[in-house]
Design a protein around this motif. Structure first.
Motif, PDB file in Angstrom:
ATOM      1  N   GLN A 256      -3.429  -3.778   2.877  1.00  0.00           N
ATOM      2  CA  GLN A 256      -3.560  -5.227   3.000  1.00  0.00           C
ATOM      3  C   GLN A 256      -2.268  -5.882   3.495  1.00  0.00           C
ATOM      4  OE1 GLN A 256      -4.521  -6.025  -1.075  1.00  0.00           O
ATOM      5  NE2 GLN A 256      -6.737  -5.854  -0.777  1.00  0.00           N
ATOM      6  N   ALA A 257      -1.146  -5.151   3.437  1.00  0.00           N
ATOM      7  CA  ALA A 257       0.154  -5.749   3.755  1.00  0.00           C
ATOM      8  C   ALA A 257       0.226  -6.283   5.172  1.00  0.00           C
ATOM      9  CB  ALA A 257       1.266  -4.729   3.526  1.00  0.00           C
ATOM     10  N   ALA A 258      -0.459  -5.624   6.109  1.00  0.00           N
ATOM     11  CA  ALA A 258      -0.398  -6.052   7.507  1.00  0.00           C
ATOM     12  C   ALA A 258      -0.939  -7.461   7.707  1.00  0.00           C
ATOM     13  CB  ALA A 258      -1.161  -5.062   8.386  1.00  0.00           C
ATOM     14  N   ALA A 259      -1.835  -7.897   6.825  1.00  0.00           N
ATOM     15  CA  ALA A 259      -2.436  -9.224   6.966  1.00  0.00           C
ATOM     16  C   ALA A 259      -1.507 -10.337   6.505  1.00  0.00           C
ATOM     17  CB  ALA A 259      -3.741  -9.289   6.172  1.00  0.00           C
ATOM     18  N   LEU A 260      -0.379  -9.988   5.900  1.00  0.00           N
ATOM     19  CA  LEU A 260       0.493 -10.999   5.309  1.00  0.00           C
ATOM     20  C   LEU A 260       1.658 -11.406   6.204  1.00  0.00           C
ATOM     21  CD1 LEU A 260       0.566  -9.578   1.685  1.00  0.00           C
ATOM     22  CD2 LEU A 260      -0.467 -11.738   2.383  1.00  0.00           C
ATOM     23  N   GLY A 261       1.727 -10.860   7.405  1.00  0.00           N
ATOM     24  CA  GLY A 261       2.862 -11.163   8.282  1.00  0.00           C
ATOM     25  C   GLY A 261       3.096 -12.650   8.477  1.00  0.00           C
ATOM     26  N   ARG A 262       2.023 -13.413   8.670  1.00  0.00           N
ATOM     27  CA  ARG A 262       2.152 -14.860   8.863  1.00  0.00           C
ATOM     28  C   ARG A 262       2.287 -15.610   7.551  1.00  0.00           C
ATOM     29  NH1 ARG A 262      -2.462 -17.395  12.551  1.00  0.00           N
ATOM     30  NH2 ARG A 262      -1.997 -18.973  10.961  1.00  0.00           N
ATOM     31  N   THR A 263       1.915 -14.963   6.463  1.00  0.00           N
ATOM     32  CA  THR A 263       1.854 -15.648   5.167  1.00  0.00           C
ATOM     33  C   THR A 263       3.197 -15.705   4.461  1.00  0.00           C
ATOM     34  OG1 THR A 263      -0.405 -14.795   4.966  1.00  0.00           O
ATOM     35  CG2 THR A 263       0.588 -15.735   2.978  1.00  0.00           C
ATOM     36  N   TRP A 264       4.055 -14.687   4.681  1.00  0.00           N
ATOM     37  CA  TRP A 264       5.326 -14.630   3.944  1.00  0.00           C
ATOM     38  C   TRP A 264       6.165 -15.905   4.085  1.00  0.00           C
ATOM     39  CZ3 TRP A 264       4.590 -11.360   0.474  1.00  0.00           C
ATOM     40  CH2 TRP A 264       4.175 -10.035   0.688  1.00  0.00           C
ATOM     41  N   PRO A 265       6.401 -16.430   5.300  1.00  0.00           N
ATOM     42  CA  PRO A 265       7.245 -17.639   5.396  1.00  0.00           C
ATOM     43  C   PRO A 265       6.648 -18.831   4.648  1.00  0.00           C
ATOM     44  CG  PRO A 265       7.026 -16.584   7.544  1.00  0.00           C
ATOM     45  CD  PRO A 265       6.031 -15.921   6.641  1.00  0.00           C
ATOM     46  N   ALA A 266       5.335 -19.018   4.760  1.00  0.00           N
ATOM     47  CA  ALA A 266       4.695 -20.149   4.080  1.00  0.00           C
ATOM     48  C   ALA A 266       4.747 -19.962   2.571  1.00  0.00           C
ATOM     49  CB  ALA A 266       3.249 -20.284   4.549  1.00  0.00           C
ATOM     50  N   LEU A 267       4.526 -18.738   2.105  1.00  0.00           N
ATOM     51  CA  LEU A 267       4.611 -18.474   0.667  1.00  0.00           C
ATOM     52  C   LEU A 267       6.019 -18.738   0.164  1.00  0.00           C
ATOM     53  CD1 LEU A 267       3.602 -17.395  -2.040  1.00  0.00           C
ATOM     54  CD2 LEU A 267       4.069 -15.078  -1.204  1.00  0.00           C
ATOM     55  N   SER A 268       7.012 -18.349   0.942  1.00  0.00           N
ATOM     56  CA  SER A 268       8.393 -18.589   0.550  1.00  0.00           C
ATOM     57  C   SER A 268       8.657 -20.082   0.352  1.00  0.00           C
ATOM     58  CB  SER A 268       9.346 -18.022   1.604  1.00  0.00           C
ATOM     59  OG  SER A 268      10.685 -18.252   1.238  1.00  0.00           O
TER      60      SER A 268
END
Length: 290
Positions: free
Chosen positions: A98-110
């Motif tokens: 599932q990690a590959a789907a989070l590439g765009r999500t990390w900055p927003a989550l941060s």
């Protein structure tokens, strides 16, 4: 309050340390389990009570909808770690694929984590897992690079053993370079020492040329409970690990505050004119002593 990311060169107690810090904090606290290799708290400490319907993976879809959708999904996917709900968990991935789907999500989550820390007063801890490098840089899929870059403090968890120090040496340089280029500065990096092994804190700091910001005792009974749950060890609430973890959270806050002040107000000696005044005053003082 600071956002603190915990990482390691190899499995070194990051999750147990992050969980201890979250549970021991005197303030509201949150643990975000961001290890791309998968989360272990739901199956370990929480004994499977948190289903796959909760957690980090579900934020990826929300992030693609809108920032508001992400914020709502984040709030809805937090799990309480205590009865009062003062300590919360964002459970990690159930499948490393599932990690590959989070590439765009990390900055927003941060950004969400920083808002929670700065505006709601939470101690935020990030379990960022094992450092994975590619061509000398943080791997873009196997590490949550943006949350590491943007953390107020990045703590490399090490033990006082030669094996642990040898592995740590290989990641400190790349980590420091990444924080200098993409983060708030190389000085965001420090060490969290687990006092297992013959090396003391000052020896570890000297060997890795990196300050030890805090140290946690080797407390296998409590660490095992935080990893595998079961029956709490006797005196769990007053255990050495939790007592030292509580002190460590205060040290993290103080260190992050110092860094914030230094960034807002650079040293006065950085001003060439003031540096000249300082030099002349030093020379005069030297003449008087002579």
């Amino acid at each position: 309050m600071p956002v603190t990311a915990l990482v390691s060169a190899k499995s070194c107690g990051v999750t147990a340390s992050a969980l201890a810090l979250t549970l021991a904090s005197k303030r509201l606290s949150l643990l975000a389990e961001c290890d791309p290799a998968g989360g272990t708290i739901r199956a370990g400490f929480l004994q499977g009570h948190v289903t796959a319907g909760y957690g980090l993976y579900h934020l990826a879809k929300a992030e693609r909808t809108s920032p508001d959708a992400l914020a709502n999904a984040f709030a809805n996917h937090l799990w309480p770690l205590d009865e009062a709900g003062h300590r919360k968990l964002l459970a990690g991935l159930t499948d490393p694929a599932q990690a590959a789907a989070l590439g765009r999500t990390w900055p927003a989550l941060s950004e969400v984590l920083h808002v929670l820390a700065e505006e709601a007063g939470y101690d935020v801890f990030i379990d960022a897992g094992r450092i994975a490098l590619e061509a000398g840089s943080l791997h873009t899929t196997l590490t949550p690079a943006p949350v590491i870059h943007q953390a107020d403090l990045v703590l490399l968890v090490v033990r006082g053993t030669e094996q642990s120090l040898t592995l740590a040496r290989h990641v400190i340089g790349p980590l420091r370079a990444e924080l200098a280029e993409y983060g708030s500065g190389a000085d965001a990096l420090a060490l969290l020492l687990i006092k297992d092994g013959p090396r003391r804190a000052h020896q570890v700091a000297e060997a890795l040329e990196t300050p030890v910001l805090a140290a946690l005792p080797w407390d296998p009974d409590t660490a095992n409970y935080l990893t595998n749950a079961g029956r709490p060890p006797r005196g769990y609430g007053r255990s050495p690990l939790l007592r030292h973890a509580r002190t460590a959270t205060e040290q993290f806050e103080a260190a992050a505050s110092r860094r914030s002040i230094q960034q807002q107000y650079p040293p006065r000696s950085a001003n060439p004119q003031l540096a000249g005044v300082l030099q002349r005053l030093t020379e005069k003082a030297g003449g008087v002593r002579g």
